[in-house]
Design a protein around this motif. Structure first.
Motif, mmCIF file in Angstrom:
data_model
loop_
_atom_site.group_PDB
_atom_site.id
_atom_site.type_symbol
_atom_site.label_atom_id
_atom_site.label_comp_id
_atom_site.label_asym_id
_atom_site.label_seq_id
_atom_site.Cartn_x
_atom_site.Cartn_y
_atom_site.Cartn_z
ATOM 1 N N ARG A 215 0.853 -1.271 0.004
ATOM 2 C CA ARG A 215 -0.005 0.029 -0.042
ATOM 3 C C ARG A 215 0.756 1.304 -0.124
ATOM 4 N NH1 ARG A 215 -2.757 -0.152 6.147
ATOM 5 N NH2 ARG A 215 -0.640 -0.168 7.292
ATOM 6 N N TYR A 216 2.158 1.341 0.388
ATOM 7 C CA TYR A 216 2.888 2.288 0.498
ATOM 8 C C TYR A 216 4.151 2.183 -0.706
ATOM 9 C CZ TYR A 216 0.901 3.537 4.942
ATOM 10 O OH TYR A 216 0.088 3.394 5.937
ATOM 11 N N LYS A 217 3.615 1.641 -1.666
ATOM 12 C CA LYS A 217 4.632 1.393 -2.800
ATOM 13 C C LYS A 217 5.323 2.432 -3.303
ATOM 14 C CE LYS A 217 3.715 -2.148 -5.600
ATOM 15 N NZ LYS A 217 3.277 -2.887 -7.193
ATOM 16 N N LYS A 218 4.472 3.443 -3.567
ATOM 17 C CA LYS A 218 5.017 4.796 -4.310
ATOM 18 C C LYS A 218 5.923 5.504 -3.279
ATOM 19 C CE LYS A 218 1.138 5.567 -7.533
ATOM 20 N NZ LYS A 218 0.113 6.479 -7.895
ATOM 21 N N THR A 219 5.447 5.422 -1.898
ATOM 22 C CA THR A 219 6.192 6.066 -0.968
ATOM 23 C C THR A 219 7.770 5.428 -0.993
ATOM 24 O OG1 THR A 219 4.419 6.584 0.372
ATOM 25 C CG2 THR A 219 6.242 6.842 1.433
ATOM 26 N N LEU A 220 7.452 3.900 -0.909
ATOM 27 C CA LEU A 220 8.866 3.149 -0.977
ATOM 28 C C LEU A 220 9.506 3.677 -2.239
ATOM 29 C CD1 LEU A 220 10.794 0.842 0.055
ATOM 30 C CD2 LEU A 220 9.103 -0.711 -1.231
ATOM 31 N N TYR A 221 9.183 3.879 -3.123
ATOM 32 C CA TYR A 221 10.222 4.272 -4.393
ATOM 33 C C TYR A 221 10.455 5.713 -4.367
ATOM 34 C CZ TYR A 221 7.932 0.376 -6.909
ATOM 35 O OH TYR A 221 7.437 -1.149 -7.350
ATOM 36 N N VAL A 222 9.864 6.447 -3.651
ATOM 37 C CA VAL A 222 10.324 7.714 -3.218
ATOM 38 C C VAL A 222 11.519 7.666 -2.201
ATOM 39 C CG1 VAL A 222 9.906 10.147 -2.126
ATOM 40 C CG2 VAL A 222 8.185 8.947 -3.813
ATOM 41 N N ALA A 223 11.332 6.775 -1.277
ATOM 42 C CA ALA A 223 12.420 6.857 -0.080
ATOM 43 C C ALA A 223 13.616 6.305 -0.932
ATOM 44 C CB ALA A 223 11.948 5.851 0.677
ATOM 45 N N ALA A 224 13.528 5.283 -1.736
ATOM 46 C CA ALA A 224 14.661 4.828 -2.444
ATOM 47 C C ALA A 224 15.715 5.700 -3.392
ATOM 48 C CB ALA A 224 14.097 3.516 -3.376
ATOM 49 N N SER A 225 14.742 6.610 -4.039
ATOM 50 C CA SER A 225 15.076 7.323 -4.740
ATOM 51 C C SER A 225 15.992 8.612 -4.140
ATOM 52 C CB SER A 225 14.172 8.109 -5.716
ATOM 53 O OG SER A 225 13.444 7.335 -6.447
ATOM 54 N N LEU A 226 15.519 9.177 -3.068
ATOM 55 C CA LEU A 226 16.023 9.876 -2.193
ATOM 56 C C LEU A 226 17.230 9.580 -1.560
ATOM 57 C CD1 LEU A 226 12.879 11.526 -0.158
ATOM 58 C CD2 LEU A 226 14.108 12.467 -1.951
ATOM 59 N N VAL A 227 17.149 8.157 -1.061
ATOM 60 C CA VAL A 227 18.604 7.601 -0.524
ATOM 61 C C VAL A 227 19.530 7.578 -1.563
ATOM 62 C CG1 VAL A 227 19.393 5.223 0.461
ATOM 63 C CG2 VAL A 227 17.148 6.318 1.176
ATOM 64 N N PHE A 228 19.101 7.163 -2.803
ATOM 65 C CA PHE A 228 20.097 7.003 -3.990
ATOM 66 C C PHE A 228 21.016 8.279 -4.113
ATOM 67 C CE2 PHE A 228 20.949 7.493 -8.390
ATOM 68 C CZ PHE A 228 22.001 6.637 -8.806
ATOM 69 N N VAL A 229 20.125 9.362 -4.207
ATOM 70 C CA VAL A 229 20.603 10.706 -4.322
ATOM 71 C C VAL A 229 21.495 11.018 -3.325
ATOM 72 C CG1 VAL A 229 20.052 13.341 -4.772
ATOM 73 C CG2 VAL A 229 18.712 11.560 -5.765
ATOM 74 N N SER A 230 21.262 10.844 -2.082
ATOM 75 C CA SER A 230 21.967 11.004 -0.749
ATOM 76 C C SER A 230 23.339 10.296 -1.083
ATOM 77 C CB SER A 230 21.343 10.596 0.427
ATOM 78 O OG SER A 230 21.284 9.377 0.771
ATOM 79 N N ILE A 231 23.332 8.858 -1.353
ATOM 80 C CA ILE A 231 24.528 8.332 -1.669
ATOM 81 C C ILE A 231 25.398 8.913 -2.629
ATOM 82 C CG2 ILE A 231 25.417 5.965 -2.793
ATOM 83 C CD1 ILE A 231 23.043 4.768 -1.254
ATOM 84 N N ILE A 232 24.834 9.148 -3.741
ATOM 85 C CA ILE A 232 25.690 9.778 -4.941
ATOM 86 C C ILE A 232 26.365 11.155 -4.497
ATOM 87 C CG2 ILE A 232 25.474 10.596 -7.477
ATOM 88 C CD1 ILE A 232 25.410 7.934 -7.050
ATOM 89 N N ILE A 233 25.568 11.916 -3.658
ATOM 90 C CA ILE A 233 26.225 13.380 -3.465
ATOM 91 C C ILE A 233 27.095 13.173 -2.234
ATOM 92 C CG2 ILE A 233 24.263 14.365 -4.089
ATOM 93 C CD1 ILE A 233 23.349 15.027 -1.346
ATOM 94 N N ALA A 234 27.114 11.792 -1.430
ATOM 95 C CA ALA A 234 27.925 11.775 -0.587
ATOM 96 C C ALA A 234 29.224 11.452 -1.030
ATOM 97 C CB ALA A 234 27.662 10.385 0.506
ATOM 98 N N LEU A 235 29.675 11.098 -2.330
ATOM 99 C CA LEU A 235 30.844 10.922 -2.930
ATOM 100 C C LEU A 235 31.941 10.153 -1.896
ATOM 101 C CD1 LEU A 235 31.355 14.377 -4.634
ATOM 102 C CD2 LEU A 235 30.569 11.979 -5.707
ATOM 103 N N THR A 236 31.400 8.924 -1.402
ATOM 104 C CA THR A 236 32.232 8.265 -0.591
ATOM 105 C C THR A 236 32.326 6.652 -1.262
ATOM 106 O OG1 THR A 236 31.410 9.188 1.500
ATOM 107 C CG2 THR A 236 32.558 7.256 1.854
ATOM 108 N N LYS A 237 33.769 6.338 -1.329
ATOM 109 C CA LYS A 237 33.996 5.202 -2.186
ATOM 110 C C LYS A 237 33.287 3.955 -1.621
ATOM 111 C CE LYS A 237 38.412 5.715 -1.860
ATOM 112 N NZ LYS A 237 38.443 6.948 -1.368
ATOM 113 N N SER A 238 33.285 3.778 -0.390
ATOM 114 C CA SER A 238 32.673 2.433 0.514
ATOM 115 C C SER A 238 31.221 2.543 0.131
ATOM 116 C CB SER A 238 33.180 2.378 1.873
ATOM 117 O OG SER A 238 32.554 3.622 2.482
ATOM 118 N N VAL A 239 30.418 3.686 0.282
ATOM 119 C CA VAL A 239 29.137 3.630 0.034
ATOM 120 C C VAL A 239 28.701 3.553 -1.326
ATOM 121 C CG1 VAL A 239 27.121 5.278 0.462
ATOM 122 C CG2 VAL A 239 28.979 5.393 1.969
ATOM 123 N N TYR A 240 29.496 4.026 -2.315
ATOM 124 C CA TYR A 240 29.136 3.427 -3.841
ATOM 125 C C TYR A 240 29.418 1.930 -3.712
ATOM 126 C CZ TYR A 240 29.024 8.318 -5.830
ATOM 127 O OH TYR A 240 28.538 9.375 -6.269
#
Length: 480
Positions: A215-240
């Motif tokens: 029932r929260y599928k769209k919210t889950l996709y938004v959560a994953a997208s936001l986390v993905f962006v946060s991982i990219i802008i962290a620019l940390t090798k281990s997190v990549y």
């Protein structure tokens, strides 16, 4: 207000709080657990030991995670009947004995007062944190859907606020920001802690590939997208590397367990990745190029070459030799909890003896070959359970099996993503959890063991009242 009235009021509030926790044990357990892992970094920065006179925010939330287990609604019987749970817990207890007796007391040779004050008290979460395995196992056996819902909603809220404060230049959560390459002007941004938010990515990918009803599928996709962006802008090798591990784990299990066609995986995986990249382009488009450069640096690190900036990895140049120096002096039992001056060489800076950036050699130096071999019993039990889980699902897989066991399989995918990342994709970070995070690894061990138990219960007893495959079951799973 008279003192006795204050005491009475405090007791009434405490009683009301306990009543609430006992009335809704699932919600409060998973909430306490998520807060224990600090999903924003706010507690880490503003509720540190110095601010609270030696106390730490985990000193509050860790015992609170055990409170819901005491609720009369929670069935605690049968916990010792699961041989896999017992094997993992015993492995942890064996290492616990080595940790507190050999590493903490015998090897350093300190008096008992110093042992208690500077080891047991100062490193209490490293020493006792593994006990989180017990309440996680009990509560995950009972209900997992509450955890999924809370994780998704909290992740969306936290990362929405995080990006608003980055784009608007306001301060809400504490943010780390550093220049990635000296003089480049390329900045890296991240929260001080993200808790379990990263695992919305393998969860979302699992739901997306199999079109799982939620029932929260769209919210889950938004959560994953936001986390993905946060991982990219962290620019940390281990997190990549961790991000790659999460995606690889889901693809691997989809192919091996579900016989998912490779081309379908490729098409759907490309679509899922495109959605994540679109989220990045909308928010921080310049970081697409920065992430490509960091990817090159990861490759150069693996091949032993200098980075694109021309700098060599300092950990390999300084920390490895410093750690090896201790290993040569004390190979079997290590330096112990208190590194004496006799192990420190003037050739290296004191920071080179730090173990957070290079845990695999650091922990071998501090715990010794014997200590690491004892801890490897825990890893061996985890791998044993993973193999059993894999074969159990492999030999029963069908549309009906998936429909009936969605929540268990989802949690197994997420747990496997954590262990693949930990044991395969980041070998230089092996053993880090011994000192810095005994809670997270035992959380995933507990969830995986509980999901496996629930699967076995369903196929040993068809009438077992477990969540029926839904992410959103409302009834207590183990109520007889």
């Amino acid at each position: 207000m008279p003192g006795f009235l204050v005491v009475i009021l405090a007791l009434l509030l405490a009683a009301f709080f306990v009543w609430m926790v006992f009335s809704w044990p699932d919600f409060f357990f998973w909430l306490f657990l998520i807060l224990l892992l600090d999903p924003t970094g706010y507690f880490t920065i503003y509720f540190d030991k110095e601010s609270w006179g030696g106390l730490y925010y985990q000193d509050l939330f860790f015992p609170l995670t055990f409170l819901p287990v005491l609720s009369p609604k929670v069935d605690k019987s049968g916990i010792w009947k699961d041989k896999y749970f017992k094997a993992v817990l015993i492995a942890e207890l064996v290492f616990f004995f080595y940790h507190v007796v050999v590493y903490g007391y015998i090897v350093p040779g300190n008096d008992f007062n110093a042992y208690v004050r500077y080891f047991l008290v100062r490193w209490r979460m490293s020493v006792f944190g593994f006990f989180i395995l017990i309440p996680v196992y009990i509560m995950a056996k009972r209900k997992m859907s509450v955890f999924v819902d809370l994780l998704v909603v909290i992740t969306v809220v936290v990362f929405t606020v995080f990006f608003i404060q980055l784009l608007a230049g306001i301060d809400i959560f504490p943010v780390m920001q550093f220049e990635r390459y000296k003089g480049s002007g390329i900045m890296r941004y991240s929260l001080f802690s993200t808790g379990l938010a990263d695992y919305t990515i393998p969860l979302a990918l699992f739901v997306f590939l199999l079109n799982i009803p939620y029932r929260y599928k769209k919210t889950l996709y938004v959560a994953a997208s936001l986390v993905f962006v946060s991982i990219i802008i962290a620019l940390t090798k281990s997190v990549y590397v961790s991000l790659f591990a999460y995606i690889f784990t889901v693809f691997f299990l989809m192919y091996k367990l579900f016989n998912y066609p490779v081309m379908s995986l490729f098409r759907k995986g490309t679509l899922f990745s495109a959605l994540l990249v679109v989220a990045l382009l909308i928010t921080f488009p310049q970081y697409l190029d920065y992430s490509v450069r960091l990817g090159k640096d990861i490759y150069l690190f693996i091949t032993g070459n200098p980075y694109t900036s021309g700098v060599k990895e300092a950990r390999l140049e300084n920390q490895v030799p410093a750690h090896l120096g201790i290993i040569r002096q004390s190979p079997f039992f290590g330096a112990g909890a208190d590194v004496a001056d006799k192990y420190i060489s003037l050739k290296y800076d004191k920071s080179d003896y730090e173990i957070s950036d290079l845990p695999v050699t650091g922990h071998l130096a501090y715990f010794g070959i014997v200590g690491i071999l004892v801890y490897l019993i825990f890893y061996a039990q985890i791998i044993r359970v993973m193999r059993k889980v894999y074969l159990f699902i492999k030999f029963r897989i069908s549309k009906e099996f998936l429909a009936r066991n969605r929540i268990e399989i989802a949690m197994i995918f997420v747990s496997f993503a954590f262990f693949f990342k930990t044991l395969i994709f980041r070998p230089n970070y092996l053993f880090k959890e011994i000192t810095y995070d005994r809670i997270t690894i035992n959380f995933f061990a507990g969830v995986m063991l509980a999901a496996f138990y629930r699967l076995r219960e369903k196929y040993n007893d068809a009438g077992s009242p477990i969540e029926n495959g839904s992410f959103n079951a409302n009834k207590d799973d183990n109520k007889k």
